[in-house]
Design a protein around this motif. Sequence first.
Motif, mmCIF file in Angstrom:
data_model
loop_
_atom_site.group_PDB
_atom_site.id
_atom_site.type_symbol
_atom_site.label_atom_id
_atom_site.label_comp_id
_atom_site.label_asym_id
_atom_site.label_seq_id
_atom_site.Cartn_x
_atom_site.Cartn_y
_atom_site.Cartn_z
ATOM 1 N N TYR B 112 0.831 -1.098 0.083
ATOM 2 C CA TYR B 112 0.000 -0.007 0.072
ATOM 3 C C TYR B 112 0.862 1.360 0.052
ATOM 4 N N TRP B 113 0.750 2.063 -0.952
ATOM 5 C CA TRP B 113 1.702 3.253 -1.167
ATOM 6 C C TRP B 113 3.206 3.022 -0.631
ATOM 7 N N TYR B 114 3.469 1.867 -1.361
ATOM 8 C CA TYR B 114 5.007 1.595 -1.471
ATOM 9 C C TYR B 114 5.649 1.217 -0.141
ATOM 10 N N ALA B 115 4.730 0.709 0.662
ATOM 11 C CA ALA B 115 5.074 0.267 1.958
ATOM 12 C C ALA B 115 4.004 -0.829 2.500
ATOM 13 N N MET B 116 4.015 -1.155 3.644
ATOM 14 C CA MET B 116 3.137 -2.160 4.228
ATOM 15 C C MET B 116 1.964 -1.480 4.528
ATOM 16 N N PRO B 117 1.031 -2.093 4.684
ATOM 17 C CA PRO B 117 -0.378 -1.208 4.969
ATOM 18 C C PRO B 117 -0.174 -0.927 6.675
ATOM 19 N N ALA B 118 -0.771 0.030 7.053
ATOM 20 C CA ALA B 118 -0.724 0.543 8.321
ATOM 21 C C ALA B 118 -1.166 -0.649 9.402
ATOM 22 N N GLN B 119 -2.038 -1.442 8.971
ATOM 23 C CA GLN B 119 -2.491 -2.355 10.284
ATOM 24 C C GLN B 119 -1.223 -3.475 10.391
ATOM 25 N N LYS B 121 1.811 -2.400 9.838
ATOM 26 C CA LYS B 121 2.976 -1.715 10.408
ATOM 27 C C LYS B 121 2.638 -1.543 11.870
ATOM 28 N N ALA B 122 1.595 -1.355 12.479
ATOM 29 C CA ALA B 122 0.999 -1.320 13.901
ATOM 30 C C ALA B 122 1.511 -2.434 14.463
ATOM 31 N N ASP B 157 10.752 -2.860 -2.393
ATOM 32 C CA ASP B 157 11.848 -2.399 -1.252
ATOM 33 C C ASP B 157 11.327 -1.670 -0.381
ATOM 34 N N GLY B 158 10.151 -1.003 -0.329
ATOM 35 C CA GLY B 158 9.464 -0.274 0.859
ATOM 36 C C GLY B 158 9.023 -1.130 1.808
ATOM 37 N N PRO B 162 12.774 -1.903 4.949
ATOM 38 C CA PRO B 162 12.343 -1.854 6.694
ATOM 39 C C PRO B 162 12.399 -3.478 7.198
#
Lengths: 181, 205
Positions: B112-119, B121-122, B157-158, B162
């Motif tokens: 999602y938007w070049y990174a992992m989803p917020a959920q 990431k939380a 890569d995003g 990480p």
Amino acid sequence: MSKKIVVLTGSPRQNGNSFAMTDAFIQAARQKGHTVTRFDAALNNVTGCRACERCFSAGSACVFNDDFNQIAPAILEADVVVFSTPVYWYTMSAQLKAVVDKLYSFCVAGKDIAGKEYAVISCCEEDDVAVMEGVRMPLARSAALLGWKCIGEVLVPGVMKIGDINNTDGCQKAAALADAL
Amino acid sequence: MKLQPMVFTINARTNFPLFSKEFSMPKNILIVTGSPRKNGNSFAMAEAFAREANKRGHSVTRIDAAFEDFGGCKACNTCFSSGCACAFSPAFNRAAPALQAADVVVFCTPVYWYAMPAQLKAFVDHFHAFFCGQKDLSGKAYALLACCEEEDESVMDGISMPLARAARSLGWHCLGEVRVTGVNRAGDIFLTDGCQRAAALAQKI
């Protein structure tokens, strides 16, 4: 020309280092006559995107009504969006990511959000500035997709404890970012 | 163990009492997903991985972060001070024992938007609790199963970077990554070899 600026922060620490830089930027931007709307994601409640694609179908941006709906109109109207975040596990904090994820609502609803400018204010504990790539790259690529132009990135490594930022030129650089508006 | 709604354990060891030599020692595997789409592409990969891991006698626990309410880290640094990992997140406190017990942690996520989803990431942000509470989380393996809409694999890569750096600081090693590009609609994954590659990765455990 006076610009409408939305500042989205991701830190949960109200006296933290990224907040200090954010404050410096906002003060400088307001002094120059710009309008600043600030949204502290970690002090509000924004849940993740559920990919239901019903965005704006009930009027507000997200049908799962959380605090994103408070800031969404300002984001839509903004000339400049500033992302401010500490680095958590080599990327932005989950709270800020939840706001970024919900930018999808504008895409689904076909809202015109192209043509904005954006900036990044970030800091991390490690001394290696490459750590910031996990914040910088996703935002840069998202911006490219949205048709947004970068006006600056203030990336400060080597700060952790509250106040560490004052041992760097981070706040000066954040204030100077307002010159790019 | 009391079963929680979204944290469920499938213990396949008992189903496969006869291990042949090709089976490795049974391991505890935690699959953490990030997608909110129950029929989505990353979920299909998670299921393929879990199925193969089960077949090989491993114990698989799965946590669907988008159906939990982990909330972000509040940086209060009171982690483990009252016994449980997080003073604010009952959901993470339910998940923490599975994370501690895991030999292998599998992150399974869309981009999602070049990174992992917020959920997701939380969930990751709450790893801070183990540093702060000085609980040993080292020595695990991790794997990544990720898919994205764009054709350009560098989009991943995003997520990869990480996780790789986080793993290094945790003292985890990488079992492998399955990165599938060009999938968007639910079911697109079946037009790729994503599920086969996910299953093959499970064979490396």
